[in-house]
Design a protein around this motif. Structure first.
Motif, PDB file in Angstrom:
ATOM      1  N   ASN A  73     -59.689  12.105 -77.413  1.00  0.00           N
ATOM      2  CA  ASN A  73     -59.646  11.599 -76.041  1.00  0.00           C
ATOM      3  C   ASN A  73     -58.225  11.626 -75.498  1.00  0.00           C
ATOM      4  O   ASN A  73     -57.955  11.015 -74.485  1.00  0.00           O
ATOM      5  CB  ASN A  73     -60.154  10.148 -75.976  1.00  0.00           C
ATOM      6  N   ALA A  74     -57.342  12.306 -76.168  1.00  0.00           N
ATOM      7  CA  ALA A  74     -55.948  12.410 -75.767  1.00  0.00           C
ATOM      8  C   ALA A  74     -55.208  11.077 -75.894  1.00  0.00           C
ATOM      9  O   ALA A  74     -54.246  10.979 -76.644  1.00  0.00           O
ATOM     10  CB  ALA A  74     -55.807  12.964 -74.354  1.00  0.00           C
ATOM     11  N   HIS A  75     -55.633  10.052 -75.170  1.00  0.00           N
ATOM     12  CA  HIS A  75     -54.883   8.797 -75.188  1.00  0.00           C
ATOM     13  C   HIS A  75     -55.244   7.939 -76.390  1.00  0.00           C
ATOM     14  O   HIS A  75     -54.567   6.978 -76.696  1.00  0.00           O
ATOM     15  CB  HIS A  75     -55.088   8.012 -73.898  1.00  0.00           C
ATOM     16  N   SER A  76     -56.300   8.241 -77.041  1.00  0.00           N
ATOM     17  CA  SER A  76     -56.648   7.512 -78.251  1.00  0.00           C
ATOM     18  C   SER A  76     -57.467   8.472 -79.082  1.00  0.00           C
ATOM     19  O   SER A  76     -57.590   9.634 -78.756  1.00  0.00           O
ATOM     20  CB  SER A  76     -57.435   6.242 -77.933  1.00  0.00           C
ATOM     21  N   HIS A 101     -55.694   3.475 -81.294  1.00  0.00           N
ATOM     22  CA  HIS A 101     -55.386   3.394 -79.869  1.00  0.00           C
ATOM     23  C   HIS A 101     -53.991   3.897 -79.542  1.00  0.00           C
ATOM     24  O   HIS A 101     -53.616   3.942 -78.386  1.00  0.00           O
ATOM     25  CB  HIS A 101     -55.557   1.954 -79.384  1.00  0.00           C
ATOM     26  N   GLU A 200     -51.098  -8.212 -85.598  1.00  0.00           N
ATOM     27  CA  GLU A 200     -50.468  -7.174 -84.787  1.00  0.00           C
ATOM     28  C   GLU A 200     -50.065  -5.979 -85.643  1.00  0.00           C
ATOM     29  O   GLU A 200     -49.495  -6.145 -86.715  1.00  0.00           O
ATOM     30  CB  GLU A 200     -49.228  -7.755 -84.102  1.00  0.00           C
ATOM     31  N   ALA A 204     -47.951   2.601 -82.344  1.00  0.00           N
ATOM     32  CA  ALA A 204     -47.253   2.723 -81.066  1.00  0.00           C
ATOM     33  C   ALA A 204     -47.779   1.726 -80.043  1.00  0.00           C
ATOM     34  O   ALA A 204     -47.043   1.274 -79.169  1.00  0.00           O
ATOM     35  CB  ALA A 204     -47.393   4.153 -80.530  1.00  0.00           C
ATOM     36  N   ALA A 205     -49.066   1.373 -80.126  1.00  0.00           N
ATOM     37  CA  ALA A 205     -49.668   0.453 -79.154  1.00  0.00           C
ATOM     38  C   ALA A 205     -49.574  -1.001 -79.607  1.00  0.00           C
ATOM     39  O   ALA A 205     -50.014  -1.898 -78.890  1.00  0.00           O
ATOM     40  CB  ALA A 205     -51.128   0.824 -78.914  1.00  0.00           C
ATOM     41  N   HIS A 206     -49.010  -1.249 -80.809  1.00  0.00           N
ATOM     42  CA  HIS A 206     -48.946  -2.611 -81.364  1.00  0.00           C
ATOM     43  C   HIS A 206     -50.258  -3.352 -81.141  1.00  0.00           C
ATOM     44  O   HIS A 206     -50.285  -4.470 -80.604  1.00  0.00           O
ATOM     45  CB  HIS A 206     -47.779  -3.397 -80.758  1.00  0.00           C
ATOM     46  N   ALA A 208     -53.281  -5.625 -81.098  1.00  0.00           N
ATOM     47  CA  ALA A 208     -53.247  -7.035 -81.475  1.00  0.00           C
ATOM     48  C   ALA A 208     -54.584  -7.697 -81.200  1.00  0.00           C
ATOM     49  O   ALA A 208     -55.212  -7.442 -80.167  1.00  0.00           O
ATOM     50  CB  ALA A 208     -52.137  -7.752 -80.705  1.00  0.00           C
ATOM     51  N   THR A 267     -55.612 -11.083 -75.821  1.00  0.00           N
ATOM     52  CA  THR A 267     -55.061  -9.740 -75.690  1.00  0.00           C
ATOM     53  C   THR A 267     -56.034  -8.847 -74.923  1.00  0.00           C
ATOM     54  O   THR A 267     -57.200  -9.204 -74.713  1.00  0.00           O
ATOM     55  CB  THR A 267     -54.812  -9.108 -77.069  1.00  0.00           C
ATOM     56  N   ARG A 268     -55.531  -7.692 -74.536  1.00  0.00           N
ATOM     57  CA  ARG A 268     -56.365  -6.747 -73.790  1.00  0.00           C
ATOM     58  C   ARG A 268     -57.616  -6.370 -74.570  1.00  0.00           C
ATOM     59  O   ARG A 268     -58.699  -6.235 -74.008  1.00  0.00           O
ATOM     60  CB  ARG A 268     -55.521  -5.514 -73.482  1.00  0.00           C
ATOM     61  N   THR A 271     -60.322  -9.107 -74.301  1.00  0.00           N
ATOM     62  CA  THR A 271     -60.759  -9.540 -72.968  1.00  0.00           C
ATOM     63  C   THR A 271     -61.401  -8.375 -72.215  1.00  0.00           C
ATOM     64  O   THR A 271     -62.586  -8.383 -71.923  1.00  0.00           O
ATOM     65  CB  THR A 271     -59.566 -10.085 -72.154  1.00  0.00           C
ATOM     66  N   SER A 272     -60.616  -7.330 -71.962  1.00  0.00           N
ATOM     67  CA  SER A 272     -61.141  -6.249 -71.126  1.00  0.00           C
ATOM     68  C   SER A 272     -61.937  -5.234 -71.919  1.00  0.00           C
ATOM     69  O   SER A 272     -62.705  -4.463 -71.347  1.00  0.00           O
ATOM     70  CB  SER A 272     -59.993  -5.543 -70.409  1.00  0.00           C
ATOM     71  N   LYS A 273     -61.790  -5.191 -73.238  1.00  0.00           N
ATOM     72  CA  LYS A 273     -62.396  -4.109 -74.022  1.00  0.00           C
ATOM     73  C   LYS A 273     -63.544  -4.574 -74.906  1.00  0.00           C
ATOM     74  O   LYS A 273     -64.695  -4.280 -74.645  1.00  0.00           O
ATOM     75  CB  LYS A 273     -61.320  -3.428 -74.873  1.00  0.00           C
TER      76      LYS A 273
ATOM     77  N   PHE B  89     -57.687   8.133 -67.103  1.00  0.00           N
ATOM     78  CA  PHE B  89     -57.956   7.038 -68.032  1.00  0.00           C
ATOM     79  C   PHE B  89     -58.314   5.779 -67.245  1.00  0.00           C
ATOM     80  O   PHE B  89     -58.658   5.842 -66.089  1.00  0.00           O
ATOM     81  CB  PHE B  89     -56.789   6.861 -68.991  1.00  0.00           C
ATOM     82  N   TYR B 118     -62.780  -7.695 -63.879  1.00  0.00           N
ATOM     83  CA  TYR B 118     -63.190  -7.992 -65.262  1.00  0.00           C
ATOM     84  C   TYR B 118     -62.133  -8.729 -66.086  1.00  0.00           C
ATOM     85  O   TYR B 118     -62.469  -9.512 -66.960  1.00  0.00           O
ATOM     86  CB  TYR B 118     -63.588  -6.693 -65.970  1.00  0.00           C
ATOM     87  N   TRP B 119     -60.849  -8.497 -65.827  1.00  0.00           N
ATOM     88  CA  TRP B 119     -59.820  -9.121 -66.685  1.00  0.00           C
ATOM     89  C   TRP B 119     -59.719 -10.619 -66.357  1.00  0.00           C
ATOM     90  O   TRP B 119     -59.477 -10.988 -65.206  1.00  0.00           O
ATOM     91  CB  TRP B 119     -58.464  -8.468 -66.481  1.00  0.00           C
ATOM     92  N   THR B 124     -52.445 -11.336 -69.683  1.00  0.00           N
ATOM     93  CA  THR B 124     -52.811 -10.232 -70.573  1.00  0.00           C
ATOM     94  C   THR B 124     -52.130  -8.933 -70.122  1.00  0.00           C
ATOM     95  O   THR B 124     -51.799  -8.073 -70.946  1.00  0.00           O
ATOM     96  CB  THR B 124     -54.334 -10.059 -70.600  1.00  0.00           C
ATOM     97  N   ARG B 131     -46.535  -4.237 -74.849  1.00  0.00           N
ATOM     98  CA  ARG B 131     -46.745  -3.726 -76.203  1.00  0.00           C
ATOM     99  C   ARG B 131     -47.206  -2.262 -76.239  1.00  0.00           C
ATOM    100  O   ARG B 131     -46.992  -1.577 -77.225  1.00  0.00           O
ATOM    101  CB  ARG B 131     -47.720  -4.612 -76.986  1.00  0.00           C
ATOM    102  N   ALA B 132     -47.826  -1.778 -75.166  1.00  0.00           N
ATOM    103  CA  ALA B 132     -48.500  -0.484 -75.299  1.00  0.00           C
ATOM    104  C   ALA B 132     -48.279   0.501 -74.158  1.00  0.00           C
ATOM    105  O   ALA B 132     -48.694   1.644 -74.247  1.00  0.00           O
ATOM    106  CB  ALA B 132     -50.014  -0.719 -75.470  1.00  0.00           C
ATOM    107  N   GLN B 135     -47.844   4.902 -72.009  1.00  0.00           N
ATOM    108  CA  GLN B 135     -48.287   5.380 -73.312  1.00  0.00           C
ATOM    109  C   GLN B 135     -47.253   6.256 -74.003  1.00  0.00           C
ATOM    110  O   GLN B 135     -47.154   6.261 -75.225  1.00  0.00           O
ATOM    111  CB  GLN B 135     -49.599   6.156 -73.174  1.00  0.00           C
TER     112      GLN B 135
END
Lengths: 417, 194
Positions: A73-76, A101, A200, A204-206, A208, A267-268, A271-273, B89, B118-119, B124, B131-132, B135
């Protein structure tokens, strides 16, 4: 010795004294049913000289080439385990699924460290040598991405030409070795007010995640070995968090830091994922545990059964809540169910291999498996899950899977409704 | 590699002591192995990058929507699109549907989740961006530009006004539209399918 029904699935024990004979025939047929690579000479050339000499590293037989299915997926990225090619319960380390990720970091084991701080009496940084010096534990358990199988969580539009690898390949089982997190928490003196910890990664994306402290006192581990060797880079080398039975994303790889806290960090990822929106207008959060699930790995697409007769239906069952207590198999799309044999070892939070003999008449058939665990939970149908959650939820898609067998022996992915 | 079982009896004794303490509570002063070292304040400061919803972990600094527009154009549009909606993305911007929270109802809604709908926590964004993101150079933005790009993303989502200035005090106070939608996991095994 002849089964009462012409199209029947039965527990292996049921066939009793003929098991040896049946097994012999099955082995032969399963070899026949492998997808051929087109090469012609069955036994290969007769050896005419001395064979290969010993080497420092082993190799797979050239005609055995199981491969991970890579998602780019390129970004992950990620890759899925070829479950249809494997036997028993252990996944070879180089075929273990991966999902990350921020790519796979290259970490020097001599400079690697894990720091534990926050609500602790003695903030401490452990080297890899420190971690290995603590009393070690090994355990066999599964890891599954919580999104595993989410492509099948819909009532239509799933391709028939779907392998168990592409549907459910984000699932693997290994023997992991490391130090219990409880040992490290005692070492640093965790405060009584600590209820969560942040894990954590050094990627590269740390990446967490917030984890309840109870999991550390229960069975969480920091592991540095997998199936007897150092963890592979894509599995978190040199050390990762292992949370038996919990969704893969929370088993933070390349772990570099743990911070004890009195609240989750939100963390993201949490919550969002990795949350599960429900049809009642809420979203389920911190849904860590992977519920009981099973998949038939043989026969499955793209195998072709060359002829009717005895076949062994085989697959894997697991539960993040403990041991598998039973797997039922159906050959008629769920109209009738028969107990499969569970092969030892049957371990908590671990893949369990199940087997059931099936006498295929050559008529169309729909093979399904249904697992239950020690809490009494029974793997639900897709309709039952969608009723409980809604069609927009897609993580934790542990519904019953099905394989349609056509009269010509071809096997296709089917929905389990 | 070092011989791990060197001094075996001592290690064995320690294991027995630790095992004996397992049932006696976590608060008592348990025997320690004494492995590891105390981290320096500098190491902890460099590593401790997380931010909690109450603002713990937020650094000094501040950022405006206007500056955030520039940061976004430089570092974010390639992946998230000129207005945060085009991809390729994750979609960042969008409040629809204004009413309700229908994401569990249809699979098609999966790609429509955004920061705005959604967030649950604005903090966050700081935690994740530091942290990320971006990219190709995670953690490179600096505190001011991180606050700024958050201000811009929240403004695009109609959550803060165009003249908003975000910092360690104002960011935790932002009430996100999806704040109250999240519930703890209620699955518990047994007969219930949830």
């Amino acid at each position: 010795m002849i089964p009462p029904e012409s199209d029947s699935i039965s527990r292996r024990a049921w066939i009793g004294t003929t098991a040896g004979l049946a097994a012999g025939i099955l082995v032969h047929h399963q070899v026949d049913a492998q997808v051929s690579d087109g090469s012609s000479s069955p036994g290969g050339p007769e050896p005419t000289s001395l064979g290969r000499l010993p080497s420092e590293l082993g190799s797979r037989a050239p005609r055995e080439q199981p491969r991970r299915r890579v998602y780019r997926n390129a970004h992950s990225g990620g890759s899925g385990t070829p479950l249809q090619d494997l036997h028993g319960i252990i996944t070879p380390a180089d075929l273990h699924f991966e999902r990350h990720h921020g790519g796979v970091p290259d970490i020097d084991p001599d400079t690697y460290s894990l720091t534990i701080h926050g609500l602790v009496r003695r903030p401490t940084t452990f080297s890899l040598a420190d971690l290995k010096r603590f009393p070690a534990r090994s355990r066999i358990c599964f890891l599954e991405c919580s999104g595993n199988g989410n492509g099948t969580y819909r009532t239509e539009g799933v391709r028939r030409e779907t392998t168990v690898q592409s549907a459910d390949g984000l699932f693997s089982t290994s023997e992991w070795t490391g130090v219990p997190l409880s040992t490290l928490f005692r070492e640093v003196g965790v405060d009584s007010g600590a209820t969560w910890f942040l894990a954590e990664g050094a990627d590269a994306a740390h990446l967490a995640r917030s984890i309840p402290v109870e999991k550390a006192w229960d069975d969480a581990m920091i592991v540095y070995a997998q199936n007897g060797e150092a963890i592979r880079p894509e599995q978190g080398y040199p050390a990762r968090l292992l949370l038996p039975g919990w969704e893969g994303n929370a088993n933070v790889k390349w772990i570099r830091r743990i911070e004890l806290s009195d609240a989750p960090f939100m963390t993201r990822e949490e919550t969002s994922k990795y949350t599960d929106p429900l049809q009642d207008g809420t979203a389920r959060q911190f849904s860590f545990v992977m519920d009981a699930k099973s998949v038939i790995t043989f026969p499955s697409y793209p195998y072709v059964l060359p002829e009717p007769g005895w076949w062994e239906v085989s697959g894997l069952a697991w539960s993040g809540r403990g041991r598998i207590t039973g797997v039922e198999v159906s050959s008629d799309g769920g109209a009738s169910w028969h107990d499969a044999e569970l092969e030892e070892p049957v371990l908590p939070k671990c893949a369990t291999r199940f087997r059931a003999l099936w006498n295929w008449t050559g008529e169309p058939a729909v093979l399904m498996s249904r697992a239950r665990d020690e809490t009494g939970y029974v793997q639900p149908t897709l309709a039952r899950l969608v009723e409980a959650r809604g069609a927009g939820s897609s993580y934790h898609a542990n519904q019953i899977r099905a394989w349609s067998v056509e009269p010509d022996g071809r096997v296709f992915f089917g929905d389990g409704k | 590699m070092r011989r791990r079982r060197e001094g075996g009896p001592g290690v064995l004794a320690a294991v027995l002591v630790v095992a004996a303490c397992t049932g006696s509570g976590r608060e008592g002063e348990t025997p320690r192995f004494g492995f590891g070292r105390e981290p320096s304040p500098e190491l902890l400061a460099a590593m401790d990058i997380d931010v909690r919803p109450d603002g713990k972990g937020l650094p000094e600094g501040s950022g405006t929507v206007a500056r955030g527009r520039e940061v976004f154009a430089l570092h974010c549009v390639a992946c998230h699109g000129p207005t945060g909606t085009e991809g390729p993305f994750d979609r960042l911007v969008g409040r629809d549907p204004r009413e309700g929270f229908p994401f569990g109802e249809k699979a098609e809604y999966l790609g429509t989740r955004t920061v705005g709908n959604y967030w649950p926590y604005a903090t966050t964004l700081f935690d994740y961006i530091r942290r990320a993101m971006p990219q190709t150079a995670p953690g490179s933005l600096g505190a001011d530009d991180t606050y700024a790009v958050i201000a811009y993303i929240l403004h695009l989502n109609e959550i803060v006004p165009e003249d908003a200035v975000l910092d360690a005090r104002s960011l935790p106070d932002i009430e996100m539209p999806a704040r109250d939608r999240f519930v703890p996991d209620d699955r518990a095994g047994g007969q219930d399918v949830r």
